[in-house]
Design a protein around this motif. Structure first.
Motif, PDB file in Angstrom:
ATOM      1  N   TYR A 220       0.826  -1.207   0.000  1.00 16.36           N
ATOM      2  CA  TYR A 220       0.000   0.000   0.000  1.00 16.36           C
ATOM      3  C   TYR A 220       0.865   1.263   0.000  1.00 16.36           C
ATOM      4  O   TYR A 220       0.592   2.208  -0.749  1.00 16.36           O
ATOM      5  N   CYS A 221       1.920   1.258   0.817  1.00 20.84           N
ATOM      6  CA  CYS A 221       2.804   2.436   0.871  1.00 20.84           C
ATOM      7  C   CYS A 221       3.436   2.694  -0.497  1.00 20.84           C
ATOM      8  O   CYS A 221       3.563   3.846  -0.919  1.00 20.84           O
ATOM      9  N   SER A 222       3.826   1.629  -1.189  1.00 26.03           N
ATOM     10  CA  SER A 222       4.468   1.888  -2.476  1.00 26.03           C
ATOM     11  C   SER A 222       3.443   2.324  -3.517  1.00 26.03           C
ATOM     12  O   SER A 222       3.751   3.122  -4.400  1.00 26.03           O
ATOM     13  N   ALA A 223       2.196   1.851  -3.397  1.00 27.15           N
ATOM     14  CA  ALA A 223       1.155   2.322  -4.319  1.00 27.15           C
ATOM     15  C   ALA A 223       0.896   3.810  -4.094  1.00 27.15           C
ATOM     16  O   ALA A 223       0.727   4.593  -5.035  1.00 27.15           O
ATOM     17  N   MET A 224       0.905   4.209  -2.820  1.00 26.82           N
ATOM     18  CA  MET A 224       0.676   5.613  -2.483  1.00 26.82           C
ATOM     19  C   MET A 224       1.820   6.471  -3.008  1.00 26.82           C
ATOM     20  O   MET A 224       1.595   7.529  -3.610  1.00 26.82           O
ATOM     21  N   ALA A 225       3.049   6.008  -2.816  1.00 28.59           N
ATOM     22  CA  ALA A 225       4.212   6.748  -3.308  1.00 28.59           C
ATOM     23  C   ALA A 225       4.145   6.890  -4.824  1.00 28.59           C
ATOM     24  O   ALA A 225       4.363   7.976  -5.374  1.00 28.59           O
ATOM     25  N   HIS A 226       3.784   5.790  -5.495  1.00 24.13           N
ATOM     26  CA  HIS A 226       3.741   5.825  -6.952  1.00 24.13           C
ATOM     27  C   HIS A 226       2.680   6.796  -7.464  1.00 24.13           C
ATOM     28  O   HIS A 226       2.897   7.536  -8.416  1.00 24.13           O
ATOM     29  N   ARG A 227       1.556   6.794  -6.785  1.00 27.50           N
ATOM     30  CA  ARG A 227       0.480   7.695  -7.214  1.00 27.50           C
ATOM     31  C   ARG A 227       0.913   9.160  -7.115  1.00 27.50           C
ATOM     32  O   ARG A 227       0.645   9.971  -7.984  1.00 27.50           O
ATOM     33  N   VAL A 228       1.595   9.479  -6.043  1.00 30.23           N
ATOM     34  CA  VAL A 228       2.020  10.857  -5.848  1.00 30.23           C
ATOM     35  C   VAL A 228       3.096  11.233  -6.868  1.00 30.23           C
ATOM     36  O   VAL A 228       3.136  12.364  -7.352  1.00 30.23           O
ATOM     37  N   VAL A 229       3.941  10.260  -7.214  1.00 31.56           N
ATOM     38  CA  VAL A 229       4.966  10.530  -8.222  1.00 31.56           C
ATOM     39  C   VAL A 229       4.322  10.900  -9.561  1.00 31.56           C
ATOM     40  O   VAL A 229       4.739  11.856 -10.220  1.00 31.56           O
ATOM     41  N   THR A 230       3.273  10.190  -9.946  1.00 29.60           N
ATOM     42  CA  THR A 230       2.614  10.509 -11.217  1.00 29.60           C
ATOM     43  C   THR A 230       1.960  11.890 -11.157  1.00 29.60           C
ATOM     44  O   THR A 230       1.884  12.585 -12.158  1.00 29.60           O
ATOM     45  N   LEU A 231       1.528  12.268  -9.963  1.00 30.96           N
ATOM     46  CA  LEU A 231       0.938  13.598  -9.795  1.00 30.96           C
ATOM     47  C   LEU A 231       2.019  14.686  -9.920  1.00 30.96           C
ATOM     48  O   LEU A 231       1.812  15.724 -10.529  1.00 30.96           O
ATOM     49  N   LEU A 232       3.188  14.387  -9.360  1.00 31.81           N
ATOM     50  CA  LEU A 232       4.298  15.343  -9.397  1.00 31.81           C
ATOM     51  C   LEU A 232       4.827  15.549 -10.806  1.00 31.81           C
ATOM     52  O   LEU A 232       5.400  16.589 -11.112  1.00 31.81           O
ATOM     53  N   GLU A 233       4.648  14.532 -11.662  1.00 31.89           N
ATOM     54  CA  GLU A 233       5.168  14.634 -13.028  1.00 31.89           C
ATOM     55  C   GLU A 233       4.648  15.880 -13.741  1.00 31.89           C
ATOM     56  O   GLU A 233       5.330  16.456 -14.562  1.00 31.89           O
ATOM     57  N   ARG A 234       3.425  16.266 -13.429  1.00 33.85           N
ATOM     58  CA  ARG A 234       2.822  17.414 -14.115  1.00 33.85           C
ATOM     59  C   ARG A 234       3.600  18.708 -13.885  1.00 33.85           C
ATOM     60  O   ARG A 234       3.739  19.500 -14.807  1.00 33.85           O
ATOM     61  N   ILE A 235       4.081  18.914 -12.671  1.00 31.89           N
ATOM     62  CA  ILE A 235       4.827  20.156 -12.455  1.00 31.89           C
ATOM     63  C   ILE A 235       6.334  19.911 -12.326  1.00 31.89           C
ATOM     64  O   ILE A 235       7.111  20.846 -12.303  1.00 31.89           O
ATOM     65  N   GLY A 236       6.730  18.646 -12.236  1.00 35.09           N
ATOM     66  CA  GLY A 236       8.159  18.336 -12.163  1.00 35.09           C
ATOM     67  C   GLY A 236       8.698  18.502 -10.749  1.00 35.09           C
ATOM     68  O   GLY A 236       8.061  19.129  -9.907  1.00 35.09           O
ATOM     69  N   VAL A 237       9.857  17.913 -10.501  1.00 38.02           N
ATOM     70  CA  VAL A 237      10.470  18.012  -9.185  1.00 38.02           C
ATOM     71  C   VAL A 237      11.810  18.719  -9.308  1.00 38.02           C
ATOM     72  O   VAL A 237      12.704  18.253  -9.985  1.00 38.02           O
TER      73      VAL A 237
END
Lengths: 295, 97
Positions: A220-237
């Protein structure tokens, strides 16, 4: 609700309050306050001349004005300072218009950028706020001014509320969920659904298959991390990168997130949940000074 | 500042971005959008700035996929011809989908 042996409900995260031993409000010129009434937690922060003086962090009740009052009352507890002693107060978060004693309401995006800048230092450029019920990605400059932002408040996937549900399902106290999820020898595949409701039923299935708790939590933790990463892609890190909010205290998510992004996380010795309220208190101070200048 | 309003869910990314440095606060998008997605708000990001800015209404940002649907290519519109994009003289509005 399931309870642990001490009678505490598993999802209940620890409320806290703190007073700085080094700051005295009597000596301050501007005493400003920030109240962040979130969907899950409420924080009240008092700052004296831009220095952190005291704060309280507690659960939001069903009544926003009452939550704001309670949090501020707890923050001021034992300090001798009263509401009348606050020069300016800014409300932020979901319930920002419901802070009875606030001089102004400011969006939580601006407050998190400003608060993140204060807590992690002026070199932080990307702030990810993983709150109780939403997730915000913010780019800011060296003064904590927002350059770009993105907020996802449509669904609770990737938020603290989801983690509360999992803590309760597995009977693991929410404060221990992250550490336990890291105790897997091999990283399991993430749960396929990040929707809290679907992920919960998927996890029940995995438990029936005989998966140990730590493996389900890791998935579950890695699914949550992955979801947030895809969200971050839009504005970049852009480094440097910091996480605020309750999930920042969950190493199960933050470790996996920083690994997937390939970016190191900045750390702070302050409570990550108070970032929004700290930003609000800094805005309150700036507004008060602006008003003084005008008059 | 680039303000991204909208959401990401299982069916895709639905964001309207507004470049607040370009937005001149004219309010044309508010008038032109047939779904009433936009509103003019106080600039909460810069307390020194007293000008108004265009923003997506909070209740609309969670249903953009449907609110914007009637103006999308499936309904016969080109992306550059969206009423909001066309109305915006300084070219501050963009859609992610």
């Amino acid at each position: 609700m399931a309870q642990d042996e001490k009678g505490a409900e598993y999802w209940r995260w620890t409320e806290s309050r703190w007073t700085s031993p080094d700051v005295n409000w009597q000596d301050g010129e501007v005493v400003s306050a920030g109240v962040d009434v979130g969907s899950v937690s409420t924080q009240a922060v008092v700052m004296v001349d831009g220095k952190l003086y005291c704060f309280a962090s507690m659960r939001t009740g069903s009544d926003s004005p009452e939550s704001a009052n309670n949090a501020m009352k707890w923050a001021l507890d034992g300090t001798g300072l009263t509401l009348d002693g606050l020069h300016a107060t800014v409300g932020t978060g979901y319930g920002r218009v419901n802070v009875p004693f606030a001089t102004k309401a400011i969006t939580e995006i601006a407050c998190h950028a400003r608060g993140g800048n204060f807590m992690y230092g002026p070199t932080v450029r990307t702030i990810l706020d993983m709150g109780g019920q939403d997730c915000k990605a913010i780019h800011c400059d060296e003064r904590g001014k927002v350059k770009a932002f993105l907020m996802n408040d449509k669904c609770a996937a990737g938020t603290g509320r989801g983690m509360e549900v999992f803590a309760d399902l597995l009977g693991v106290h929410i404060n221990d969920v992250g550490e336990l999820s890291l105790k897997v020898e091999e990283e399991p595949p993430p749960v396929s659904s990040t929707c809290v409701v679907f992920a919960k039923s998927e996890a029940s299935g995995l438990l029936r298959e005989g998966w140990p708790k730590e493996k389900v939590l890791a998935a579950y933790c890695s699914a949550m991390a992955h979801r947030v990463v895809t969200l971050l892609e839009r504005i970049g890190v852009e480094p440097e990168f910091a996480i605020t909010g309750g999930i920042a205290k969950n190493p199960g998510v933050t470790t996996r997130l920083s690994k997937e992004l390939g970016v190191e996380l900045k750390t702070t010795d302050m409570d990550t949940q108070i970032a929004g309220a700290v930003g609000a208190a800094l805005f309150a101070r700036a507004l008060y000074i602006k008003k003084l200048r005008k008059s | 500042m680039i303000a991204n309003y909208g959401y990401k869910d299982g069916s895709g990314d639905f964001f309207i971005s507004i470049d607040t440095d370009k937005c001149d606060g004219c309010g044309d998008c508010v008038e032109q959008c047939p779904a009433g997605v936009f509103e003019m708000v106080e600039n909460e990001f810069d307390i020194e700035d007293d000008d108004e800015l265009a923003a997506v209404k909070p209740d609309q940002s969670r249903k953009l996929k449907y609110a914007c649907g009637p103006c999308k290519p499936a309904a016969g519109f080109e992306k550059a011809e969206l009423p909001c994009v066309r109305a915006c003289e300084p070219d501050a509005i963009d859609h992610s989908w």
